[in-house]
Design an enzyme around this catalytic site. Sequence first.
Site, short mmCIF file in Angstrom:
data_model
loop_
_atom_site.label_atom_id
_atom_site.label_comp_id
_atom_site.label_asym_id
_atom_site.label_seq_id
_atom_site.Cartn_x
_atom_site.Cartn_y
_atom_site.Cartn_z
N ASP A 83 0.83 -1.20 0.00
CA ASP A 83 0.00 0.00 0.00
C ASP A 83 0.87 1.25 0.00
O ASP A 83 2.00 1.24 -0.50
CB ASP A 83 -0.94 -0.04 1.22
CG ASP A 83 -2.29 0.58 0.93
OD1 ASP A 83 -2.33 1.82 0.82
OD2 ASP A 83 -3.28 -0.16 0.83
N HIS A 117 -3.45 5.89 3.93
CA HIS A 117 -4.30 4.85 3.34
C HIS A 117 -3.91 3.47 3.85
O HIS A 117 -4.75 2.70 4.35
CB HIS A 117 -4.19 4.93 1.83
CG HIS A 117 -5.12 4.04 1.07
ND1 HIS A 117 -4.81 2.73 0.74
CD2 HIS A 117 -6.35 4.26 0.56
CE1 HIS A 117 -5.80 2.20 0.06
NE2 HIS A 117 -6.75 3.11 -0.07
N SER A 356 -11.04 -0.40 -1.28
CA SER A 356 -9.83 -0.40 -0.45
C SER A 356 -10.13 -0.88 0.97
O SER A 356 -9.22 -1.32 1.67
CB SER A 356 -9.25 1.02 -0.36
OG SER A 356 -8.56 1.36 -1.53
#
Length: 603
Positions: A83, A117, A356
């Site tokens: 990620d 994220h 996600s």
Amino acid sequence: MKIKTPLLAASLIIACTPAIAKITDSTFPLVTGDPLVSQQWHLQNTGQTGFSQSSGVAGNDLDLDFTHLMGIKGRGITVSIIDSGVEIDHPDLRTNVVDGSINLGDGSNYPQDDDGHGTSVSGLIAATEANGLGGRGVAPHANIIGFNYLPNQTVGNWLVAHGLSEDFRQLDRFTDPRVFNQSYGSTPASPRVHDYSLDPWQELQDSVYQDITENSHWGRGSVYVKSAGNSFEVYNAFYRGYRILVLPYENNQFFNNQGLPFHNANISSDNTNHWNLVVSALNAEGKLSSYSSVGSNVFVAAPGGEFGEAAPAMVTIDLQGCDAGSNVAGEHGNALHGGSELDPNCDYTGTMNGTSSAAPNTSGAIANIMSANHALDARAIRHILAQTARKTDVEHPGVDLTFENANGELVTYNAIPAWQTNAAGYNFHQYYGFGAVDVDDAVYKALFTPAAPLPEQVITPWQLQTANVEIPDASLVGATSALSFEQDVTVEAVQVKLNIDHSRLRDLAIELISPSGTRSILMSARTGWLSSTQGGYTDTLLLSNHFYGESAKGEWQLKVIDTDKGNSFTLGYNAAIGLIGFNRDNNTENGMLKDWSLRVIGH
């Protein structure tokens, strides 16, 4: 022109039996000790708001309370987060971090996350439980490692992040990952050519995925989990150096795509790879999240939420401090944000969303299933998920597309079927795959499943069928080609490669019909392509899980239907250049289905 888009996944340019009965209809309270867990609806949905302005519908969650009550929480399973990075010293993560993280920028063991994220993804998987901080993960005893791959995309970094050491060998330590979470994706504006002779990098990726899936961990293998994408309504692309929002236009209405997905999950080469388990997103009502990409390649669906203001998103970890991540100082439509009483340091967020989020919720679920029975191989995990996934949004009618045919008549085409039961007894929907992940049922099944419940895997050679059939413009007749498949194989997945000449790919729907009569939509009509490859689809790869458990032997049919005579459009928008139209003119000649190839992965 203000457009609201979801938190995007970070972008790169057998004789089988149906599901077992549920363990229990009772709901067990989750262990207390985390101040935010009561708002984590994906763990246990009681109709809470998740700090948003509306509530979800009770029961639409991962169904894991009995699993957690039994103490099955991912212990001994390592999940790799590929990620933006991971803040591995976050107080709600650090107890579950093990050796193996790499900063792919500077080579250190701290995978710096400047975005947040990957840290939020990690929290969904394995935030620590009952420590008096924040919430908890789906698998709160699982190990995690992280890679800041997205800001450091090279071939070598991809290999390392996806399970290979620098000398190209899978490491065999017990702490090596058995689950790889990939909450990223791409939204190509034209179909991809799948040809190893032209793209050796694609061949290398595919071989790595397959090798580690089948051979790592002394033959038990690993599972790659992949987000489907966030392009149901719109997507972003680049046009002549400008970043544009790509959107549909029909019946004189912007954003009108007749209820169909604007971009199909089968557009990305990562998503058409059988070794990736593709996940779509559910909201707190148990329905498709407004942004989630869908397609025949979706395997299961899992909570992803909406935007966290009008409707619940995910409550999970954020970068530490009110000046970093998505939760920063100031007023916000989500009550957790801005330095609230429950989270004065802004270390958590209530707005994480997207496929996600659906992917790590599935990765956490898989870690729990693996920890219930460490002997299970990767195919067994997929098999259990297919058997135990539950139908969600049960009354979803599918999507009927009404269009004016070439003769000026209004005709209706079933562009997205409702829930179907295939010939092997498996429920399937283009939006949800086999259904919503059900952890309790999957764990119960895993406890009584042998290590390798399926016979040895078979991957058939590609079988080519020359067609050369015209595709009539705006006609339900379409072009049909049949392929006789002689191998007696039980399907786990089917891949198709296409060669089609057509100047308006947005018009085309592509169906595959099995020998048992199951109809799968490989590419839905009204997909918002900006361009084509060599005037159409050129060696374009598509994947379907719809035929799981069916016999591959017999006649397969491919059908291509043109559903438009030039009344629908794909538009691009940028404030500096305004609106741009793509493929505005209808095709002057009929298209042509030139040839197609089929390959079966099964046993």
